[in-house]
Each structure stands twice: as structure tokens, then as C-alpha cells.
Design an enzyme around this catalytic site. Structure first.
Site, PDB file in Angstrom:
ATOM      1  N   LYS A 140      38.679  20.576  45.072  1.00  0.00           N
ATOM      2  CA  LYS A 140      38.282  21.806  44.390  1.00  0.00           C
ATOM      3  C   LYS A 140      37.775  21.474  42.996  1.00  0.00           C
ATOM      4  O   LYS A 140      38.552  21.187  42.088  1.00  0.00           O
ATOM      5  CB  LYS A 140      39.450  22.788  44.265  1.00  0.00           C
ATOM      6  CG  LYS A 140      39.040  24.089  43.561  1.00  0.00           C
ATOM      7  CD  LYS A 140      40.186  24.678  42.754  1.00  0.00           C
ATOM      8  CE  LYS A 140      39.711  25.821  41.856  1.00  0.00           C
ATOM      9  NZ  LYS A 140      38.764  25.398  40.794  1.00  0.00           N
ATOM     10  N   GLY A 143      44.374  19.123  34.283  1.00  0.00           N
ATOM     11  CA  GLY A 143      44.048  20.351  33.570  1.00  0.00           C
ATOM     12  C   GLY A 143      45.152  20.751  32.620  1.00  0.00           C
ATOM     13  O   GLY A 143      45.896  19.910  32.102  1.00  0.00           O
ATOM     14  N   SER A 144      45.292  22.039  32.406  1.00  0.00           N
ATOM     15  CA  SER A 144      46.221  22.556  31.402  1.00  0.00           C
ATOM     16  C   SER A 144      47.660  22.486  31.889  1.00  0.00           C
ATOM     17  O   SER A 144      47.936  22.467  33.095  1.00  0.00           O
ATOM     18  CB  SER A 144      45.876  24.007  31.071  1.00  0.00           C
ATOM     19  OG  SER A 144      46.191  24.858  32.165  1.00  0.00           O
ATOM     20  N   GLY A 154      49.150  23.329  35.556  1.00  0.00           N
ATOM     21  CA  GLY A 154      49.847  22.201  36.161  1.00  0.00           C
ATOM     22  C   GLY A 154      51.275  22.543  36.545  1.00  0.00           C
ATOM     23  O   GLY A 154      51.774  22.121  37.598  1.00  0.00           O
ATOM     24  N   GLU A 213      47.362  21.490  21.522  1.00  0.00           N
ATOM     25  CA  GLU A 213      46.067  20.969  21.962  1.00  0.00           C
ATOM     26  C   GLU A 213      44.994  22.042  21.767  1.00  0.00           C
ATOM     27  O   GLU A 213      45.092  23.131  22.331  1.00  0.00           O
ATOM     28  CB  GLU A 213      46.131  20.553  23.433  1.00  0.00           C
ATOM     29  CG  GLU A 213      44.847  19.919  23.925  1.00  0.00           C
ATOM     30  CD  GLU A 213      44.960  19.405  25.348  1.00  0.00           C
ATOM     31  OE1 GLU A 213      44.475  18.293  25.613  1.00  0.00           O
ATOM     32  OE2 GLU A 213      45.546  20.118  26.186  1.00  0.00           O
TER      33      GLU A 213
END
Length: 487
Positions: free
Chosen positions: A177, A230-231, A235, A385
Site C-alpha cells: 500500500k 510512518g507516524s 504505527g 518531530e
């Protein structure tokens, strides 16, 4: 404008079961360049079923046989190099040189795991030294099974390679994906699969968002492992879904990486490495060294050198060879970064460079390269972040203070140490809580070296032999020494 309403399942482009459409935008022109149909759980079910059908035959191939296809991926991507560089730049906002690095690193990754697949053949059935007489044990490595691979938007081609190449080398079949923000470059992987004759169902590619594809993929009972980049928020949702079925996960999540500049560093050389660590890809890099920790004796000349270099950065059309920094990849990400800049203003952070020092292009999702100094450790900009071209700096008085400050973070993905003394740089690097530490260099991410972080930066490792192991189960056959082995 392209209308992309098909999913790649079982080596065929078939109409998506989904009904929603998602716009794909050029971040420089801010124009919609494509529309993709957002897939739904029915697409996931069809793709997983195809991967399950393909698994028995694919896993029975030797590593050397699978390596032929991995080399094929590398060859095909090389032939498409110029086309994919421009496509990545248009969809992602990367300048051409950065898009080239993304693609070339992906090609190198497929080549590396072709070699790893061949080596895997040599590891199968190895005898293990035992103290017990009359007993023999040998070790095999079996593929995990059907894997779900979920990739981010900041480095589409290379992050998919980091997952797909070792998964295929191990003998797994995959459902990939891509991010709904940058789906265009990775669609080429389906075209490559057809070109090289990859067997049906080994690679299935689904376009869509987290709700339609990502969450159903992570929760599907036919998936044996999920790899996500990813974030932290997403996650952790992937991990919860995997926990419901006790399956494995590999997670590469957030970062707030430090770059330490010691008293014996050359400020001019250090400035070049600092710039590369934070303003590459407009700061949209998980390992961005966004916390600058500099010895007070060299802080002022370093800030001056950084200001000069920031002023010289050319912002503009990423397809222009003279552009140094393109726009952020999406309007949403620009708003996220702007929210942090508003916090900085409220906190009264001391500005070295920001948007007040330059005129931004009249179009595109641009944020000015920004540098704050003497940022308090309590500031959200120091601790969170940002994922944009924003650098926060603090000065320290000695090595121990620098190490403590660098490690004072919930993340631990990467770090950089700059020192005129290589032994000092190595000594500091050994004490940092990070998966990758660069010593007196730019950020070198190589196929042979593992990638992943400590603490909240994720679980597991990609790249190197560790990346292959992430898609393998270890099996031991134990029995009488005269039992033989008919494999």
C-alpha cells in the site's frame, strides 16, 4: 488529469471496489494531476487471496531463482530512471537530485537483496554444533508468509524497496500500500512486475488511504506480518491490529535526531553537514538531524556559517536544475509545520533565519528554511518531530552535556557527531541511543547497514541481513545423528 481507478491484483489491473476518489496534487503548482479511487476492504480481501494462492509456488523457488526477479526489478527501474525521477519530483516536490537519490538507492536495494537471496540458499540446512552425542540439529529459514507493506510519502521508491526486496528475497508474497499522497511513483512497480514476468499474485498493489486500505490490511486474518513506515500514531494503530492476532510487525516511526558539533570541529565543514541533515527533502526525512547541539566555543561562527548557507538556498520549481529546495509534499504538511512556527513565535524563540529573511515563491507548499538558537529543552519544537525545514539549536559546555542532551528524547532513530578528533567522535557515537550514528559525514544509508531506531522510533530493522531476517522464520530439525536429511 489522470483518473486511476484500478488496483493491481494477481497481475491484473482491475476496477477498484471503492467509490471514493482521492486527488493527487503537484505540490509546486498546487494543481490536481491525478485522481485515484480509494480502495476498500473488498480490494484488500482480493489482494490477500491472490498473495495466498501465489505463496506455495513462490516459497518453493530457490533463493537464486527469486534473485533473478529482484535483479529484474533493478534493471527495469534503471531503464525507467529519467521518467521516474521526474515523476517523483512532480508528485513529491523533491528537487531532481533528491529524486535521483531516492531511485538510485532503491535500485541498489534490489541488487543487494538479489545477493542476499542467493546467499540464503547456502544457509539452508546448516548443521549446528551440539554437545549432546548422537543428536543432530540443522537450521532452516522459512518465509513468514503473506506480508502487508505500508509505505510513506516522503521517499516512496526507496522505502518500498526496503520492504519489498527483502520480502520477495525471503520467499514471501506481498500486498503493498503506497501513500495516498504520492501513489504515482510506486505504481510503476506493478508495471515492472508485469515486464519481468513476476508470477501472478506475488506482488499486489493497492491504492487508497488508511481507512480504506491500511487498517483493513493490518487487520486481515490472511496477513502474516505487517511492515509500516510512518507516524507513531498510525504505527501504534498497526501494532494494536497485529496484537489482536499475535503476528509480527516491523515499525519505522518518528525521529528527533541530534547533530553534535564539538569544540574541535571546523565550523565551515560542520555547517555543510548540518545543512544536509535538516534541509534535504525540505526536512521531510525521518532521520532529519533537527536538534543542533553545539559547543559554545564554536556556536557563533557555526550560526554565521549556517545563516550564509540558508540565505543561498534557492527555493522554487523542483524540476528546475538550479533549485536547492522544493515545496513540502502537501498542503496538510505545510499547515502542520506552520503550526510549529506559530508556537515558536508564541514562545519567543530566538530566530537566526525564518520567512522574514526571504521572499517565498508565489505558488507551491513552501516553508522557509528556519533556524532557531538557544531553544529551551521544554519547547515543543525541541522535543517533537516537525517534519519540515526547521532546525533548533542549543549550546553546551562539554562532551558529557552534549551526550546527555542528545539522549534526552523519546526517539532514537539517528544522530550525527562532528569532531576534529575521530576517536572522540567514535566515543561519543557509542554512547548515543540511536540506531544509526554518522561520524564526520553526511547521512549515508547503505543497503548493507541496518536501519531502525531505539525507543519510540520503532521496532526491528530494515536493510542489511537484518532486513532479510525480518521476513524469515527460523526452523530447527532435531533428531538422531543417523536420521538423515532428504531435502
Amino acid at each position: 488529469m489522470q483518473r486511476l481507478d484500478q488496483q493491481f491484483i494477481d497481475n491484473q489491473w482491475i476496477p477498484s471496489r471503492g467509490e471514493r476518489r482521492l486527488p493527487v496534487t503537484d505540490p509546486y503548482t498546487e494543481q490536481v494531476i491525478a485522481e485515484v479511487t480509494a480502495g476498500d476492504p473488498a480490494d484488500v480481501a482480493a489482494a490477500v487471496a491472490a498473495a495466498q494462492r501465489a505463496l506455495p509456488a513462490w516459497r518453493e523457488l530457490s533463493g537464486a531463482q527469486r534473485a533473478i526477479y529482484l535483479d529484474g526489478f533493478a534493471d527495469s527501474l534503471t531503464r525507467r530512471r529519467e521518467e521516474l525521477i521526474r515523476l517523483s519530483s512532480t508528485n513529491n516536490g523533491k528537487v531532481l537530485d533528491e529524486a535521483a537519490i531516492d531511485l538510485d538507492d532503491a535500485i541498489a536495494c534490489y541488487r543487494y537483496y538479489a545477493g542476499q537471496a542467493r546467499e540464503l540458499d547456502q544457509r539452508q540446512g546448516r548443521l549446528i554444533a551440539l554437545e549432546m552425542e548422537g543428536v543432530e540439529a540443522c537450521c532452516y529459514h522459512d518465509p513468514v508468509g503473506v506480508v502487508g507493506l505500508i509505505t510513506p510519502w516522503n521517499f516512496p521508491l526507496v522505502t518500498s524497496a526496503w520492504k519489498l526486496a527483502p520480502a520477495l528475497a525471503a520467499g514471501c508474497t506481498a500486498v503493498l500500500k503506497p501513500s495516498e499522497v504520492t501513489p504515482l511513483p510506486e505504481r510503476a512497480l506493478a508495471e515492472v512486475a508485469l515486464e519481468i514476468g513476476l508470477p501472478q499474485g506475488v506482488l499486489n498493489l493497492l491504492q487508497g488511504d488508511g481507512a480504506g486500505i491500511g487498517a483493513p490490511l493490518a487487520a486481515h486474518p490472511g496477513i502474516d506480518k505487517v511492515s509500516f513506515t510512518g507516524s507513531n500514531r498510525v504505527g501504534e494503530a498497526v501494532m494494536r491490529a497485529a496484537a489482536e492476532r499475535s503476528i509480527g510487525v516491523s515499525l519505522e516511526l518518528g525521529g528527533k535526531s541530534p547533530i553534535i558539533v564539538m569544540v574541535d570541529a571546523d565550523p565551515e565543514q560542520a555547517a555543510d553537514w548540518v545543512m544536509a541533515g535538516i534541509y534535504f527533502n525540505a526536512g521531510q526525512i525521518c532521520s532529519a538531524t533537527s536538534r543542533l547541539i553545539v559547543h559554545e566555543a564554536v556556536a557563533e561562527p557555526l550560526y554565521a556559517a549556517l545563516a550564509e548557507r540558508i540565505d543561498a538556498l534557492v527555493l522554487g520549481n523542483p524540476l528546475d536544475a538550479d533549485t536547492d529546495m522544493g515545496p513540502l509534499t502537501s498542503a496538510r504538511q505545510r499547515e502542520n509545520v506552520r503550526a510549529y512556527l506559530a508556537m515558536a513565535e508564541q514562545e519567543g524563540l530566538l530566530v537566526v533565519r525564518d520567512a522574514s529573511h526571504r521572499e517565498l515563491p508565489g505558488q507551491g507548499y513552501f516553508v522557509a528554511p528556519t533556524l532557531y538558537r538557544d531553544v529551551p529543552v521544554e519547547s515543543r519544537l525541541w522535543r517533537e518531530e516537525i517534519f519540515g525545514p526547521v532546525l533548533c539549536a542549543r549550546s553546551v559546555t562539554d562532551e558529557n552535556e552534549a551526550i546527555a542532551l542528545a539522549n534526552d528524547s523519546e526517539f532514537g532513530l539517528a544522530a550525527t557527531v562532528i569532531s576534529g578528533d575521530s576517536r572522540r567522535a567514535s566515543r561519543i557515537g557509542r554512547q548515543l541511543q540511536a540506531g544509526s550514528v554518522w561520524l564526520n559525514s553526511e547521512q549515508l544509508v547503505l543497503p548493507e547497514t541496518g536501519w531502525g531506531g531505539f525507543k519510540r522510533s520503532g521496532i526491528g530493522r530494515e536493510l542489511g541481513p537484518w532486513g532479510l531476517s525480518a521476513y524469515l522464520e527460523v526452523k530447527h530439525l532435531v533428531g538422531p545423528a543417523d536420521g538423515g536429511d532428504d531435502t
